[in-house]
Design an enzyme around this catalytic site. Structure first.
Site, PDB file in Angstrom:
ATOM      1  N   LYS A  14      68.484  90.580  51.167  1.00 43.61           N
ATOM      2  CA  LYS A  14      67.536  90.011  52.125  1.00 43.61           C
ATOM      3  C   LYS A  14      67.979  90.318  53.556  1.00 43.61           C
ATOM      4  CE  LYS A  14      65.540  85.561  53.439  1.00 43.61           C
ATOM      5  NZ  LYS A  14      65.376  84.144  53.104  1.00 43.61           N
ATOM      6  N   GLU A  17      79.655  92.220  50.398  1.00 40.72           N
ATOM      7  CA  GLU A  17      79.824  92.778  49.049  1.00 40.72           C
ATOM      8  C   GLU A  17      78.790  93.874  48.795  1.00 40.72           C
ATOM      9  OE1 GLU A  17      79.693  89.575  49.816  1.00 40.72           O
ATOM     10  OE2 GLU A  17      80.934  88.352  48.475  1.00 40.72           O
ATOM     11  N   GLY A  49      66.897  83.199  48.811  1.00 39.99           N
ATOM     12  CA  GLY A  49      67.539  84.135  47.890  1.00 39.99           C
ATOM     13  C   GLY A  49      67.401  83.706  46.434  1.00 39.99           C
ATOM     14  N   ARG A  50      67.714  82.462  46.143  1.00 40.68           N
ATOM     15  CA  ARG A  50      67.702  82.005  44.743  1.00 40.68           C
ATOM     16  C   ARG A  50      66.291  81.748  44.226  1.00 40.68           C
ATOM     17  NH1 ARG A  50      70.089  78.648  48.199  1.00 40.68           N
ATOM     18  NH2 ARG A  50      69.388  76.503  48.490  1.00 40.68           N
ATOM     19  N   GLU A  66      73.250  75.428  44.106  1.00 39.14           N
ATOM     20  CA  GLU A  66      73.157  75.805  45.516  1.00 39.14           C
ATOM     21  C   GLU A  66      72.050  74.987  46.192  1.00 39.14           C
ATOM     22  OE1 GLU A  66      74.475  79.927  47.506  1.00 39.14           O
ATOM     23  OE2 GLU A  66      72.525  80.060  46.540  1.00 39.14           O
ATOM     24  N   HIS A  83      80.063  76.845  18.120  1.00 42.08           N
ATOM     25  CA  HIS A  83      81.378  77.197  17.569  1.00 42.08           C
ATOM     26  C   HIS A  83      82.440  77.163  18.648  1.00 42.08           C
ATOM     27  CE1 HIS A  83      79.647  78.470  13.674  1.00 42.08           C
ATOM     28  NE2 HIS A  83      78.588  78.610  14.448  1.00 42.08           N
ATOM     29  N   LYS A 137      83.254  82.524  53.552  1.00 36.87           N
ATOM     30  CA  LYS A 137      82.933  83.885  54.019  1.00 36.87           C
ATOM     31  C   LYS A 137      83.623  84.159  55.350  1.00 36.87           C
ATOM     32  CE  LYS A 137      78.105  83.993  52.560  1.00 36.87           C
ATOM     33  NZ  LYS A 137      76.748  84.173  53.053  1.00 36.87           N
TER      34      LYS A 137
HETATM   35  C1  G6Q Z   1      70.648  82.275  47.795  1.00 38.44           C
HETATM   36  C2  G6Q Z   1      71.694  82.575  48.744  1.00 38.44           C
HETATM   37  C3  G6Q Z   1      72.590  83.739  48.372  1.00 38.44           C
HETATM   38  C4  G6Q Z   1      72.039  85.102  48.740  1.00 38.44           C
HETATM   39  C5  G6Q Z   1      73.175  86.123  48.655  1.00 38.44           C
HETATM   40  C6  G6Q Z   1      72.713  87.509  48.937  1.00 38.44           C
HETATM   41  O1  G6Q Z   1      69.822  81.411  47.904  1.00 38.44           O
HETATM   42  O2  G6Q Z   1      71.168  82.665  50.000  1.00 38.44           O
HETATM   43  O3  G6Q Z   1      72.936  83.763  47.008  1.00 38.44           O
HETATM   44  O4  G6Q Z   1      70.987  85.446  47.906  1.00 38.44           O
HETATM   45  O5  G6Q Z   1      74.196  85.761  49.522  1.00 38.44           O
HETATM   46  O6  G6Q Z   1      72.176  87.599  50.224  1.00 38.44           O
HETATM   47  P1  G6Q Z   1      71.417  88.883  50.706  1.00 38.44           P
HETATM   48  O7  G6Q Z   1      70.219  89.050  49.831  1.00 38.44           O
HETATM   49  O8  G6Q Z   1      71.066  88.656  52.131  1.00 38.44           O
HETATM   50  O9  G6Q Z   1      72.374  90.039  50.525  1.00 38.44           O
END
Ligand code: G6Q
Length: 551
Positions: A214, A220, A275-276, A361, A392, A512
């Site tokens: 996003k 990463e 994001g989620r 989250e 199990h 972070k």
């Molecule tokens: C979700 C968070 C988080 C995000 C990641 C990736 O609700 O905001 O999990 O999706 O940190 O972020 P980017 O899509 O910006 O790389």
């Protein structure tokens, strides 16, 4: 001595229904699920709701009719209907980030309209969906060629968190709908092993990389994207090849261009998609390439069907509302710290991991939306594994451990691909587990089996452990959409009751920031001045020494 916490003025204790539920809890504490079923033979058929192709059986939750009435009253007094309306209207309900929360718009049909800040977002969404569909069709049909003229055989999605977990989960869940011969791999972790495993055995000429981020600034993802880019350029011998082998999904056009990806290879979304909550946005591009635009539309239709149910069904017959209220009951009144999600479906093996982000989250918060410290518990810990595997392993604790773990058991009446009686065996186990958790086995039942007396305490099971069963016809894209939306809205219901902002995630920031400083210290050519605590200093020194040895 620590001061007792003040009650937040926007928390649930201000509602009469909260106090009524505390009384209810005291009055029903002695009741076992055996008593509740004994007193009401119709309980198993009455405590059910259905919607959007899903059935929820919550008869084995530790609630009475009175409890349910009070839980619904709590939802009403919390202003759930108004909050829900605000979300669907695109109001800025993510207060700490001052953003609208409009994942529900992502699955509105083309004919709908939703104007936010003067723009019809539905039209924009369908423009992106149309571009995604054209691209997905081209990749699937082989019309999209790599730089050497070969068709694409493998897609690698690079993203993390919300830009990874949904597509990964959907890829496993919808495997039977995938196009044969077109594979999809996922890279999220910055651990070099992840990207190295992903490219293992692949021909760059037949590989398409989707960089999903996003913000397009996530360390990463950017680190992995640069590694993938280098692998492509190295293998194809040409920077220009990137145009045929890398596309981006993001809201950050500038950063994408700086990375060398042309605007026509970018698929956008909007800041009102968290994001989620984004697997149904362009973040779902890998999913769409795998299952095709038509099945992706089915996925969206499933989401939308549940949105519609959530919006219209009366609170007492509303699946996400009932699920959310039961979660509050179990957390705040029965004291459950965790909830296990147990899909009786191998293809849903990443569903618990997906839900961990969605639930934890969103509702793992210590202050209300207005910033006041809560004096009650909020989001539970979510975890789980598919059944029957879990049976199990950790189910021992579910049945006889000293902590209560409410469980969601998810099953499908039809197998995606029939083979023998496997599905019946799976479902028999699902039903048996719910039964064993609820009713247990009394000492007299154990003795009736002729067990030596010293083993009786080991074999008896108290029961009275709450569970819900979620059933659907089959695990299809439509069902998956409805299932994800069910949990999304259940999470929202809980957040409204607790008065927290389910759409921010400030708790992930500190780590972070610290990692950025520590990374600079680990890689600094000169010995850095370390002014952390003594443990952190020693760890950094140790890592620096190992790095020096490696050189
Ligand atoms: C979700 C968070 C988080 C995000 C990641 C990736 O609700 O905001 O999990 O999706 O940190 O972020 P980017 O899509 O910006 O790389």
């Amino acid at each position: 001595m620590a001061q007792p916490l003040a009650t937040p003025t926007d928390g649930p204790r201000r509602h009469p229904a909260w106090g009524a539920l505390e009384i209810d809890r005291a009055q029903t504490a002695h009741l076992h699920l055996r008593d509740l079923f004994g007193a009401d033979p119709a309980r198993g058929t009455r405590f059910r709701v259905s919607g959007a192709g899903l059935e929820l059986d919550y008869a084995k939750q530790r609630v009475t009719d009175h409890t349910l009435v009070k839980l619904v009253a709590l939802a009403e007094q919390s202003g759930l209907a108004e909050r829900r309306a605000s979300m669907f209207a695109g109001e800025r309900i993510n207060v700490s980030e001052d953003r609208a929360v409009l994942h529900v718009a992502l699955r509105l049909p083309r004919t709908a309209h939703l104007v936010v800040d003067g723009t019809d977002v539905v039209a924009e969404i369908h423009t992106v969906l149309a571009r995604m569909s054209a691209f997905a069709d081209a990749v699937r049909s082989g019309a999209w060629r790599g730089s050497t003229g070969k068709p694409i055989r493998t897609v690698i999605n690079i993203g993390i968190g919300g830009s990874d977990l949904g597509p990964v989960m959907a890829d496993a869940a919808l495997r039977p709908f995938a196009q044969p011969g077109l594979g999809c791999r996922f890279v999220s972790n910055v651990d070099g092993d992840a990207i190295l495993d992903a490219i293992q055995g692949l021909d760059p000429a037949e590989t398409l990389v989707i960089v999903s981020s996003k913000t397009f600034t996530t360390r990463e993802t950017m680190t992995n994207a640069h590694a993938a880019r280098a692998w492509l350029v190295d293998g194809l011998g040409d920077e220009a090849a990137i145009a045929r082998h890398v596309v981006a999904v993001s809201t950050n056009q500038e950063a994408i261009q700086a990375f060398g990806i042309a605007p026509e290879n970018m698929f956008g979304f909007w800041d009102w998609v968290g994001g989620r909550y984004s697997m149904d946005s362009a973040i779902g591009l890998a999913t769409m390439i795998t299952i095709g635009p038509e099945q992706f539309a089915e996925l969206l239709a499933g989401f939308h069907a549940m949105d519609d149910h959530f919006l219209r069904a009366p609170l007492a017959e509303n699946l996400p509302v009932i699920m959310g209220l039961l979660a509050v009951w179990n957390r705040n009144f029965l004291g459950a710290h965790t909830t296990a999600v147990l899909p009786y479906s191998q293809h849903l093996h990443r569903f618990p991991a997906y839900l961990q982000q969605l639930t934890m989250e969103s509702n793992g918060k210590h202050v209300t939306a207005s910033g006041q410290r809560v004096d009650y518990d909020t989001g539970a810990i979510y975890w789980g594994e598919p059944g029957t595997n879990g049976q199990h392993s950790f189910y021992q604790l579910l049945h006889q451990g000293t902590t209560i773990v409410p469980v969601d058991l998810i099953g499908f009446l039809q197998p995606t691909t029939p083979i023998g009686d496997h599905n019946e065996f799976l479902l028999a186990n699902l039903v048996a587990q719910a039964q064993a958790l609820a009713f247990g086995r009394s000492a007299s039942d154990v003795r009736a089996g002729g067990i030596p007396e010293h083993l009786v305490p080991h074999k008896l099971m108290d029961g009275n452990r709450p569970s819900s069963v979620i059933l659907a016809d089959a695990l299809t894209p439509r069902t998956l959409g409805a299932l994800v939306a069910l949990y999304e809205h259940s999470v929202f219901v809980q957040s409204v009751i607790w008065g927290v902002d389910a759409f921010d995630q400030w708790g992930v920031e500190l780590g972070k920031q610290l990692a950025t400083t520590i990374m600079a210290q680990i890689t600094s050519p000169k010995p850095p001045e370390l002014a952390h605590d003594s443990s952190t200093n020693a760890l950094i020194e140790r890592i620096r020494a190992a790095r020096a040895d490696r050189r």
